[in-house]
Write an enzyme that holds these catalytic residues in place. Structure first.
Site, short mmCIF file in Angstrom:
data_model
loop_
_atom_site.label_atom_id
_atom_site.label_comp_id
_atom_site.label_asym_id
_atom_site.label_seq_id
_atom_site.Cartn_x
_atom_site.Cartn_y
_atom_site.Cartn_z
CG HIS A 128 4.21 75.00 -42.64
ND1 HIS A 128 5.07 74.78 -43.43
CD2 HIS A 128 3.48 75.47 -43.93
CE1 HIS A 128 5.55 74.41 -45.00
NE2 HIS A 128 4.50 75.22 -45.22
CD GLU A 180 2.38 76.63 -47.82
OE1 GLU A 180 2.51 77.01 -48.73
OE2 GLU A 180 3.49 76.44 -47.84
CB CYS A 199 12.23 71.41 -44.49
SG CYS A 199 10.73 70.37 -44.64
CB CYS A 221 5.35 71.14 -39.20
SG CYS A 221 5.65 71.50 -40.42
CG ASP A 279 10.31 74.49 -45.85
OD1 ASP A 279 10.26 74.11 -44.95
OD2 ASP A 279 8.92 75.98 -46.20
CB SER A 280 8.52 71.59 -48.41
OG SER A 280 8.18 72.22 -47.15
N1 DGL Z 1 7.90 72.43 -43.19
C1 DGL Z 1 8.00 70.96 -43.87
C2 DGL Z 1 8.13 70.30 -42.78
O1 DGL Z 1 9.16 71.12 -41.85
C3 DGL Z 1 6.51 70.09 -44.10
C4 DGL Z 1 5.95 71.07 -45.13
C5 DGL Z 1 5.34 69.40 -45.90
O2 DGL Z 1 4.88 68.83 -46.24
O3 DGL Z 1 6.11 70.56 -46.85
O4 DGL Z 1 8.11 69.00 -42.33
#
Ligand code: DGL
Length: 271
Positions: free
Chosen positions: A189, A155, A76, A187, A13-14
């Site tokens: 998160h 975050e 992600c 997303c 993931d990011s």
């Molecule tokens: N976790 C990323 C997603 O599911 C989003 C977070 C980011 O913008 O890096 O899209």
């Protein structure tokens, strides 16, 4: 031939968001080992271009391959929307993203055929969820909404803060008025904001967590490919990031069901 079943699954993931997917994998597939990579130096992905996300994803895949992973989970939504096809066509191991499993569950469960989807700007603009849903059932109305402030709030650990609720209302009030019966948390998160999102949307809206659905799909895929870990396998979990390893570790320890002792920082640009 070397036996691959007990090799780890690469999950990336990011940043910390993909931990919601890793957490579901550890719950549903407790014998599977995981190598997790969070691109904490280059987060967020949600506002970056498709080309950039493909380049980042390729680098991460090359890193994960050095760990001899048997499968890759693109944990992600943004990377699943932009880079899944590219990396899938370049690899000879199974690759799974989070978009299809989440969309599939929403399609199966909507009664009034009105589905909402929230995610990063990139995910919403890509319209991949909408395309996938319409490919299965063109009569479903899909209403997307980007919620760019949700990721930084997560975050920063502001999961149950009044500021988070206020922002959630600003983003979600318009969706609330659209008579949707399902909302995809598009997303990785966002499942961490589930209680706040649920409070704003009300109990008549079913919140779809693609992390949960992805772990189910992964289990099926491993079985189909005869790649499931052996019955006596003891899982090993490794965590890597591109920056701020300590911050990542303390966040991960706040949401994972076990103690993480070590998180290693690597230079992802070398891959
Ligand atoms: N976790 C990323 C997603 O599911 C989003 C977070 C980011 O913008 O890096 O899209």
């Amino acid at each position: 031939m070397e036996k691959k079943n007990n090799a780890p699954i690469g999950v990336f993931d990011s940043g910390v968001g993909g931990l919601t997917v890793a957490r579901e994998i550890t719950r549903q597939l407790p014998r599977e080992s995981i190598v997790y990579f969070g691109d904490t130096a280059r987060v967020p992905y949600g506002s970056k271009s498709k080309d950039t996300i493909i380049r980042y994803s390729r680098q991460i895949v090359r890193f994960l391959q050095t760990k001899n992973v048997k499968a890759i989970v693109v944990a992600c939504n943004t990377a699943s929307a932009f880079a899944l096809d590219a990396i899938e066509s370049e690899l000879d191991i199974p690759v799974i993203g989070v978009v299809k499993p989440g969309a599939k569950s929403a399609i199966e469960n909507t009664k009034n055929k009105r589905i909402g989807i929230i995610g990063t700007e990139g995910t919403i603009k890509s319209e991949l969820y909408t395309e996938y849903i319409h490919g299965k059932d063109p009569e479903i109305t899909v209403i997307g909404k980007a919620c760019p402030l949700f990721c930084p709030l997560v975050e920063e650990g502001m999961l149950h803060d009044s500021v988070t609720e206020e922002i959630a209302r600003r983003y979600l009030d318009e969706l609330q008025e659209q008579n949707i019966d399902s909302l995809i948390l598009g997303c990785t998160h966002y499942p961490l904001l589930r209680s706040t999102i649920g409070k704003v949307m009300g109990e008549n809206v079913n919140l779809v967590n693609p992390a949960y659905e992805t772990a189910i799909s992964l289990g099926r895929l491993l079985e189909e490919k005869r790649l499931s870990a052996d019955s006596g396998a003891k899982p090993v979990y490794e965590f890597y990031v591109s920056d701020a390893a300590d911050k990542f570790k303390s966040f991960a320890n706040s949401i994972m069901p076990f103690e993480i002792d070590e998180t290693n920082r690597i230079n992802i640009e070398e891959f």
